[in-house]
Design a protein around this motif. Structure first.
Motif, PDB file in Angstrom:
ATOM      1  N   VAL A  56       0.840  -1.198   0.000  1.00 14.44           N
ATOM      2  CA  VAL A  56       0.000   0.000   0.000  1.00 14.44           C
ATOM      3  C   VAL A  56       0.877   1.251   0.000  1.00 14.44           C
ATOM      4  O   VAL A  56       0.571   2.242  -0.678  1.00 14.44           O
ATOM      5  N   GLU A  78      -5.977   4.726   3.569  1.00 10.31           N
ATOM      6  CA  GLU A  78      -7.131   3.811   3.596  1.00 10.31           C
ATOM      7  C   GLU A  78      -7.752   3.694   2.206  1.00 10.31           C
ATOM      8  O   GLU A  78      -8.188   2.609   1.801  1.00 10.31           O
ATOM      9  N   ALA A  81      -5.537   1.511   0.274  1.00  9.57           N
ATOM     10  CA  ALA A  81      -5.702   0.118   0.678  1.00  9.57           C
ATOM     11  C   ALA A  81      -6.896  -0.508  -0.043  1.00  9.57           C
ATOM     12  O   ALA A  81      -6.849  -1.669  -0.466  1.00  9.57           O
ATOM     13  N   ASP A  82      -7.977   0.275  -0.204  1.00 11.13           N
ATOM     14  CA  ASP A  82      -9.136  -0.213  -0.961  1.00 11.13           C
ATOM     15  C   ASP A  82      -8.760  -0.452  -2.424  1.00 11.13           C
ATOM     16  O   ASP A  82      -9.182  -1.444  -3.031  1.00 11.13           O
ATOM     17  N   TYR A  84      -5.785  -1.128  -3.551  1.00 15.80           N
ATOM     18  CA  TYR A  84      -4.923  -2.314  -3.595  1.00 15.80           C
ATOM     19  C   TYR A  84      -5.758  -3.588  -3.584  1.00 15.80           C
ATOM     20  O   TYR A  84      -5.484  -4.528  -4.348  1.00 15.80           O
ATOM     21  N   ARG A  85      -6.774  -3.635  -2.722  1.00 13.60           N
ATOM     22  CA  ARG A  85      -7.621  -4.832  -2.659  1.00 13.60           C
ATOM     23  C   ARG A  85      -8.343  -5.065  -3.987  1.00 13.60           C
ATOM     24  O   ARG A  85      -8.527  -6.208  -4.405  1.00 13.60           O
ATOM     25  N   LYS A  86      -8.763  -3.990  -4.633  1.00 13.04           N
ATOM     26  CA  LYS A  86      -9.422  -4.135  -5.935  1.00 13.04           C
ATOM     27  C   LYS A  86      -8.461  -4.746  -6.962  1.00 13.04           C
ATOM     28  O   LYS A  86      -8.833  -5.668  -7.702  1.00 13.04           O
ATOM     29  N   ARG A  88      -5.736  -6.508  -6.304  1.00 11.85           N
ATOM     30  CA  ARG A  88      -5.416  -7.878  -5.885  1.00 11.85           C
ATOM     31  C   ARG A  88      -6.566  -8.822  -6.215  1.00 11.85           C
ATOM     32  O   ARG A  88      -6.341  -9.950  -6.681  1.00 11.85           O
ATOM     33  N   ASN A  89      -7.798  -8.372  -6.003  1.00 12.77           N
ATOM     34  CA  ASN A  89      -8.958  -9.217  -6.295  1.00 12.77           C
ATOM     35  C   ASN A  89      -9.120  -9.452  -7.791  1.00 12.77           C
ATOM     36  O   ASN A  89      -9.691 -10.463  -8.211  1.00 12.77           O
ATOM     37  N   ARG A  92      -6.938 -12.262  -8.315  1.00 17.43           N
ATOM     38  CA  ARG A  92      -7.548 -13.434  -7.676  1.00 17.43           C
ATOM     39  C   ARG A  92      -8.653 -14.015  -8.548  1.00 17.43           C
ATOM     40  O   ARG A  92      -8.779 -15.236  -8.681  1.00 17.43           O
ATOM     41  N   THR A 202       2.963  -8.578  -4.545  1.00 21.83           N
ATOM     42  CA  THR A 202       1.722  -9.181  -5.035  1.00 21.83           C
ATOM     43  C   THR A 202       1.916  -9.804  -6.408  1.00 21.83           C
ATOM     44  O   THR A 202       1.470 -10.926  -6.659  1.00 21.83           O
TER      45      THR A 202
END
Length: 361
Positions: A56, A78, A81-82, A84-86, A88-89, A92, A202
């Motif tokens: 992040v 923050e 971080a959201d 990053y999750r998008k 990463r997903n 995935r 990642t």
């Protein structure tokens, strides 16, 4: 340090000791004040890494226009971080749907891919071409923004959303599913290398868990950037021309989705698959919709679509779908139970199940 190195280099050797030099602005806090120990407003990298992770922090560095003064706060981190999750997903989702895909055995030639699969590969080719230019300019924030928008809009909101039916209900080795997997594989293989400088750990994790061409290095950081043309290798020119049709269909999809959301809020339908969408289009749009009539239910994620020609522009009407709900794909179909061996599912699902059973035994 670069100023001192420059003066010494020019004085001793008559030239700069470095070929290029990038400079950055100050790091500011949420109130726009320069961070300093005396003010006590410094955010230590170690604390950021402990709370959000090193990825992040790297993504924040990549997202800002570093040559100007930049802001850093918990709120900004923050949001990153959201983001990053998008991203990463996105990886995935790709890896989750490529578990049984061997690019050497299962890939569909580009000329035989479904049109929407060809369209997304052309979009990815454009993304790669732009990002390579921005990397050459050290415009990392443009790379980050373009990749994030591509992941959230082109992939998540459109392509991956439309693909679910083909990926989850088609027979595993069907051309419909293999075509989708071929496109996902090419996209994933390009994105993991394109984002490697921004998401170091990642992308290396993704690289270790994905099928790769023979001779690929052990680490993504030893691989070269993707070439734009590798996304669309084997794609005929006619397919490129037809891909423009999908750019015209997407605004229609947006209008349909708004109508479906209104119908859901009014409790007329529960999900889009309970709906039949009736489109009344003008002379300019109707021929395009008619030529893609078979693809429209999948594009809108509804059970049925009917067309009429005569309206000014485009009129959308949401109706109850005909037939009964298939227990397997959840679409409403009029052919439920026509195959006596499978009385609760539609004809398409019955064919897929038979293929599954045949391959299993």
């Amino acid at each position: 340090w670069f100023q001192i190195s420059l003066l010494i280099g020019v004085g001793l050797r008559g030239q700069s000791p470095f070929r290029e030099c990038l400079t950055s602005g100050w790091t500011l806090d949420a109130q726009g004040r320069a961070m300093s120990k005396s003010l006590g407003n410094v955010i230590e990298p170690e604390k950021v890494i402990k709370k959000f992770g090193a990825e992040v922090l790297r993504l924040w560095v990549s997202s800002v226009e570093y040559y100007e003064d930049v802001r850093l706060s918990d709120t900004i981190l923050e949001r990153l971080a959201d983001a990053y999750r998008k991203l990463r997903n996105t990886f995935r989702y790709a890896l989750g749907n490529l578990g049984d895909f061997d690019p050497a055995k299962n890939a569909v030639p580009a000329s035989e891919l479904f049109e929407i699969d060809q369209w997304i590969l052309i979009r990815t080719e454009e993304l790669v071409r732009k990002c390579l230019g921005w990397y050459a300019e050290y415009a990392f924030h443009k790379v980050y923004r373009a990749c994030y928008d591509f992941a959230t809009i082109d992939l998540s909101s459109i392509y991956f959303d439309v693909l679910k039916d083909r990926l989850y209900t088609s027979a595993p080795d069907s051309k419909a599913r293999r075509s989708a997997q071929t496109a996902i594989y090419r996209i994933n293989y390009a994105l993991v290398r394109l984002l490697a400088p921004l998401m170091v750990f990642t992308t290396d994790e993704v690289w270790s868990d994905m099928a790769k061409p023979s001779g690929a290095p052990e680490s993504v950081h030893m691989a070269e950037f993707p070439r734009p043309e590798e996304l669309t290798e084997g794609l005929p020119e006619a397919a490129r021309q037809r891909s423009a049709n999908w750019d015209k269909l997407l605004p229609v999809r947006d209008q349909v989705l708004k109508s479906l959301e209104t119908a859901r809020q009014e409790k007329f339908i529960g999900t889009g698959l309970e709906a039949r969408v009736h489109l009344d289009a003008g002379a300019d749009l109707y021929p395009l919709l008619e030529s893609y009539r078979a693809e429209l239910p999948s594009l809108f994620i509804v059970s049925q679509v009917s067309l009429a020609n005569g309206a000014e522009g485009l009129a959308v009407k949401v109706e109850k779908a005909d037939g009964s709900k298939c227990e397997r794909c959840w679409k409403y179909r009029t052919d439920i139970g026509q195959d006596g061996d499978f009385p609760t599912i539609c004809g398409s699902c019955a064919s897929s199940v038979k293929e599954l059973l045949t391959s299993a035994g």
